[in-house]
Design an enzyme around this catalytic site. Structure first.
Site, PDB file in Angstrom:
ATOM      1  N   SER A  33      -1.152  -3.940  10.052  1.00 17.46           N
ATOM      2  CA  SER A  33      -0.847  -4.873   8.965  1.00 17.46           C
ATOM      3  C   SER A  33       0.477  -5.595   9.238  1.00 17.46           C
ATOM      4  O   SER A  33       1.439  -4.976   9.690  1.00 17.46           O
ATOM      5  CB  SER A  33      -0.712  -4.111   7.649  1.00 17.46           C
ATOM      6  OG  SER A  33      -1.896  -3.395   7.391  1.00 17.46           O
ATOM      7  N   CYS A  89       1.255  -7.835  11.481  1.00 19.27           N
ATOM      8  CA  CYS A  89       1.624  -8.040  12.887  1.00 19.27           C
ATOM      9  C   CYS A  89       0.981  -9.307  13.448  1.00 19.27           C
ATOM     10  O   CYS A  89       0.866  -9.468  14.650  1.00 19.27           O
ATOM     11  CB  CYS A  89       1.227  -6.840  13.731  1.00 19.27           C
ATOM     12  SG  CYS A  89       2.227  -5.383  13.433  1.00 19.27           S
ATOM     13  N   ASP A 103      -8.948 -10.132   9.184  1.00 21.51           N
ATOM     14  CA  ASP A 103      -8.484  -8.774   8.874  1.00 21.51           C
ATOM     15  C   ASP A 103      -9.498  -7.666   9.189  1.00 21.51           C
ATOM     16  O   ASP A 103      -9.099  -6.601   9.621  1.00 21.51           O
ATOM     17  CB  ASP A 103      -8.093  -8.693   7.391  1.00 21.51           C
ATOM     18  CG  ASP A 103      -7.277  -7.455   7.045  1.00 21.51           C
ATOM     19  OD1 ASP A 103      -6.407  -7.075   7.849  1.00 21.51           O
ATOM     20  OD2 ASP A 103      -7.510  -6.860   5.982  1.00 21.51           O
ATOM     21  N   ARG A 158       0.835  -1.188   0.000  1.00 15.36           N
ATOM     22  CA  ARG A 158       0.000   0.000   0.000  1.00 15.36           C
ATOM     23  C   ARG A 158       0.875   1.245   0.000  1.00 15.36           C
ATOM     24  O   ARG A 158       1.917   1.282   0.643  1.00 15.36           O
ATOM     25  CB  ARG A 158      -0.912   0.021   1.230  1.00 15.36           C
ATOM     26  CG  ARG A 158      -2.122  -0.902   1.102  1.00 15.36           C
ATOM     27  CD  ARG A 158      -3.008  -0.848   2.332  1.00 15.36           C
ATOM     28  NE  ARG A 158      -2.334  -1.388   3.492  1.00 15.36           N
ATOM     29  CZ  ARG A 158      -1.747  -0.682   4.431  1.00 15.36           C
ATOM     30  NH1 ARG A 158      -1.791   0.646   4.403  1.00 15.36           N
ATOM     31  NH2 ARG A 158      -1.134  -1.265   5.443  1.00 15.36           N
ATOM     32  N   LYS A 175      -9.673  -2.594   1.958  1.00 15.61           N
ATOM     33  CA  LYS A 175      -9.400  -1.439   2.819  1.00 15.61           C
ATOM     34  C   LYS A 175     -10.224  -0.218   2.383  1.00 15.61           C
ATOM     35  O   LYS A 175     -10.691   0.552   3.222  1.00 15.61           O
ATOM     36  CB  LYS A 175      -7.905  -1.129   2.828  1.00 15.61           C
ATOM     37  CG  LYS A 175      -7.050  -2.289   3.311  1.00 15.61           C
ATOM     38  CD  LYS A 175      -7.372  -2.654   4.733  1.00 15.61           C
ATOM     39  CE  LYS A 175      -6.945  -4.037   5.148  1.00 15.61           C
ATOM     40  NZ  LYS A 175      -5.598  -4.262   5.544  1.00 15.61           N
ATOM     41  N   ARG A 186       2.080 -12.203  -0.729  1.00 17.78           N
ATOM     42  CA  ARG A 186       0.759 -12.523  -0.189  1.00 17.78           C
ATOM     43  C   ARG A 186       0.186 -13.793  -0.801  1.00 17.78           C
ATOM     44  O   ARG A 186       0.523 -14.166  -1.928  1.00 17.78           O
ATOM     45  CB  ARG A 186      -0.213 -11.368  -0.510  1.00 17.78           C
ATOM     46  CG  ARG A 186       0.167 -10.035   0.107  1.00 17.78           C
ATOM     47  CD  ARG A 186      -0.398  -9.905   1.497  1.00 17.78           C
ATOM     48  NE  ARG A 186       0.105  -8.739   2.214  1.00 17.78           N
ATOM     49  CZ  ARG A 186      -0.464  -8.251   3.314  1.00 17.78           C
ATOM     50  NH1 ARG A 186      -1.547  -8.814   3.797  1.00 17.78           N
ATOM     51  NH2 ARG A 186       0.052  -7.226   3.948  1.00 17.78           N
ATOM     52  N   HIS A 205     -10.336  -2.797  11.826  1.00 16.91           N
ATOM     53  CA  HIS A 205      -9.234  -3.606  11.285  1.00 16.91           C
ATOM     54  C   HIS A 205      -8.947  -4.751  12.255  1.00 16.91           C
ATOM     55  O   HIS A 205      -7.923  -4.750  12.938  1.00 16.91           O
ATOM     56  CB  HIS A 205      -8.011  -2.687  11.120  1.00 16.91           C
ATOM     57  CG  HIS A 205      -6.915  -3.252  10.284  1.00 16.91           C
ATOM     58  ND1 HIS A 205      -5.614  -2.815  10.372  1.00 16.91           N
ATOM     59  CD2 HIS A 205      -6.906  -4.211   9.316  1.00 16.91           C
ATOM     60  CE1 HIS A 205      -4.857  -3.469   9.514  1.00 16.91           C
ATOM     61  NE2 HIS A 205      -5.612  -4.323   8.868  1.00 16.91           N
ATOM     62  N   TYR A 251      -1.773  -3.491  -6.775  1.00 12.87           N
ATOM     63  CA  TYR A 251      -1.519  -4.178  -5.509  1.00 12.87           C
ATOM     64  C   TYR A 251      -2.777  -4.276  -4.638  1.00 12.87           C
ATOM     65  O   TYR A 251      -3.525  -3.307  -4.507  1.00 12.87           O
ATOM     66  CB  TYR A 251      -0.388  -3.480  -4.719  1.00 12.87           C
ATOM     67  CG  TYR A 251      -0.308  -4.033  -3.330  1.00 12.87           C
ATOM     68  CD1 TYR A 251       0.232  -5.302  -3.121  1.00 12.87           C
ATOM     69  CD2 TYR A 251      -0.882  -3.382  -2.244  1.00 12.87           C
ATOM     70  CE1 TYR A 251       0.230  -5.866  -1.864  1.00 12.87           C
ATOM     71  CE2 TYR A 251      -0.886  -3.942  -0.986  1.00 12.87           C
ATOM     72  CZ  TYR A 251      -0.324  -5.190  -0.800  1.00 12.87           C
ATOM     73  OH  TYR A 251      -0.356  -5.757   0.439  1.00 12.87           O
TER      74      TYR A 251
END
Ligand code: SAT
Ligand code: MN
Length: 577
Positions: free
Chosen positions: A245, A247, A272, A66, A203, A362, A223, A194
């Site tokens: 993100s 973590c 998420d 991002r 998001k 990812r 989130h 992306y």
């Protein structure tokens, strides 16, 4: 003409595609698009025997995360975007975007992707329509959302959908912008293929736009992962957790209980995003608006996350991993032996100097494939939440777990949490920044108002969940993680459930209640007492050094931070002495 048709018509006049394709979400359509992408090099087929129906996509190397500095909230008033968001007026945004979008789809196909966020038919769920020129985006949206005919059926002739326009443009960061118009609930994204920039349901809609809807309508878009925890009595509890993100939300959501034989079992509802509402029973209820997982690959292994490993064995799209000579993907942390003859994430023979897989590589995979998926995953009513967890990546400072004193104190702890930055966004990695509720990059309006909304939700929900803070990432002086993490993270969760039930011993500290050593279930965990002391310790001097940064952060909001949170800060400073 329906509003959806009008939107597609107008967008086509602007972007000038050669062809328009309305996606139905069928398997035939998916197979056709994949064949097309294999033909033009967008996808590379992985080893069919090892990973049936799985593919590798390599992004442009300048388009792998991002880009927060190119992400804008375009409200009429700057104040409504707040000091933590990049702001453009809708007029300026449109002037900036127009040359990037006009004619951008000449020679290309315009895909129309209707999708639902949330279980089909759920009162929580919402429809979006993403227009895109990327077949890769279509394939990912099919996994990440309820996409195609089902979404059009749910929409009917209604005009209640979030329109999104996406074009990969020329992929150059100079001509990239991700724009959100909260007042018209519109999303425009150009110049990136992306995930978080291009899969507009994620998001852009489910957090940035949804957070503004939630503020207006009395719910929350967060989130957060959602996990289900069954205890030996058979009782089932649901917990949400917000971490920035990369973590470990996916790892916690898919945790394998080390105490499964004793009857403690974890299942996954989401990894998420959570949409939360007050239920008629006075509790807070949550659904996962997504249908799949867009998870960080590096570090995923049979040791760290066997459920994820077993989820990504087939029908998976990998983005920016390395691949060996047999078409089997590899990444740092998969195992200790990188296979010979590897091609790195950029498509070059791996020189063993740099990373083989990009740190933000990812997997995209359907939630239904996950062995730990909860039977409640598709439940239109969602699940009732017993506890909310916040956490970040702090090598020092924060203890393994603490319980906040009440809702307002919990909101304060969440609003001021700090975390070290990760590869999920472009920019420096490992720098501590304030990331309130792990929403810093994802809140669609002024975060001071968002804090106010959180405080208000504590009054709209009669029995609000208890709020906890965790830190799995504390290090000793030698720079080693003290807490083993992963499956062992079950243990602080069990203490939280004890606390929710009015049991479980704790020591009151200046920052909140920390478990006594004896109150954690450490059955089968061999941990030196000194390490346990270290990971549970609260150092008032360190926390004192933290508060000026919090005051500075609050000051950014020009006096808009709600008074109860300023009072919490004053009280914390008093308690620290
Ligand atoms: O890139 S995404 O925003 O989809 C994932 C993340 O950063 O949390
Ligand atoms: Mn995320």
């Amino acid at each position: 003409m329906t509003e959806a048709e009008r939107f597609v018509d107008e967008t086509a006049k602007w972007l000038m595609p050669d062809r328009i394709h309305w996606c139905d979400g069928s398997e035939e359509e998916d197979a056709r698009l994949k064949a097309q992408m294999l033909g033009d090099g967008t996808l590379i087929k992985l080893n069919e025997k090892e990973l049936p129906n799985s593919y590798l996509h390599r992004s442009d190397p300048s388009d792998v995360a991002r880009t927060e500095h190119l992400t804008f909230i375009c409200s009429e008033k700057k104040e409504d975007a707040g000091p933590t968001n990049n702001w453009l007026s809708p007029k300026d945004a449109k002037a900036k975007a127009d040359p990037l979008f006009r004619g951008a789809m000449k020679g290309r196909t315009m895909y129309v992707v209707p999708y639902v966020m949330g279980p089909l038919g759920s009162p929580f769920s919402k429809v979006g329509i993403e227009i895109t020129d990327s077949a890769y985006v279509v394939a990912n949206m099919r996994i990440m959302t309820r996409m195609g005919k089902a979404a059009l059926d749910q929409l009917g002739s209604s005009d209640d959908f979030v329109p999104g326009v996406h074009s990969i443009g020329d992929l150059s960061p100079e001509r990239r912008a991700i724009m959100h118009f909260p007042e018209t609930k519109t999303i425009w994204s150009v110049g990136s293929g992306y995930g978080g920039n291009a899969l507009l349901g994620k998001k852009c809609f489910a957090l940035r736009i949804a957070s503004t809807m939630a503020r207006d309508q009395g719910w929350m878009a967060e989130h957060m992962l959602i996990l289900e925890l069954t205890v030996p009595s058979g009782e089932v509890h649901y917990i949400t957790a917000a971490f920035p993100s990369a973590c470990g939300k996916t790892n916690l959501a898919m945790l394998v209980s080390p105490l499964e034989k004793q009857g403690y079992k974890v299942r996954t509802v989401g990894d998420d995003i959570a949409w939360l509402r007050p239920g008629p029973d006075g509790r807070l209820w949550a659904v996962n608006p997504e249908a799949g997982f867009f998870g960080v690959v590096p570090g995923t292994s049979y040791d760290t996350n066997p459920n994820a490993m077993n989820t990504i064995t087939h029908d998976t799209i990998f983005t920016n991993v390395a691949v060996d000579g047999n078409g089997v993907p590899w990444w740092e942390g998969k195992d200790k032996n990188p296979p010979a003859g590897m091609i790195d994430w950029m498509g070059k023979p791996w020189d063993k100097m740099g990373k083989a897989a990009h740190p933000n590589s990812r997997f995209t995979v359907a939630a239904a494939q996950c062995p730990s998926i909860s039977p409640k995953f598709n439940d239109p009513m969602g699940v009732p939440i017993s506890a909310i967890i916040f956490g970040g990546r702090r090598s020092r400072l924060a203890p393994l777990v603490f319980e906040t004193r009440d809702w307002a104190h919990g909101v304060f702890a969440a609003a001021t949490m700090g975390s070290e930055t990760t590869a999920a966004a472009t920019g420096a990695v490992g720098v501590v920044r304030r990331d309130p509720m792990a929403m810093l990059p994802f809140c669609g309006y002024n975060m001071a108002d968002y804090f106010g909304h959180w405080l208000k939700m504590g009054t709209l929900v009669k029995s609000p969940p208890k709020i906890f803070h965790v830190n799995w990432f504390r290090q000793n002086d030698a720079g080693k993680f003290i807490w083993p993490g992963f499956g062992e993270n079950l243990r602080p969760l069990l203490w939280m459930l004890d606390r929710v039930a009015g049991k479980g011993d704790a020591v009151e500290t200046a920052i909140g209640a920390v478990p006594t050593k004896g109150s954690l279930n450490l059955d089968g965990l061999d941990m030196p007492a000194a390490d346990l002391d270290a990971v549970l310790s609260v150092d008032n001097a360190d926390w004192k050094a933290e508060t000026p940064g919090i005051r500075e952060f609050f000051a950014k909001f020009d006096g808009k931070v709600p008074k109860p949170l300023v009072a919490e800060l004053d009280n914390l400073e008093k308690r620290l002495g």
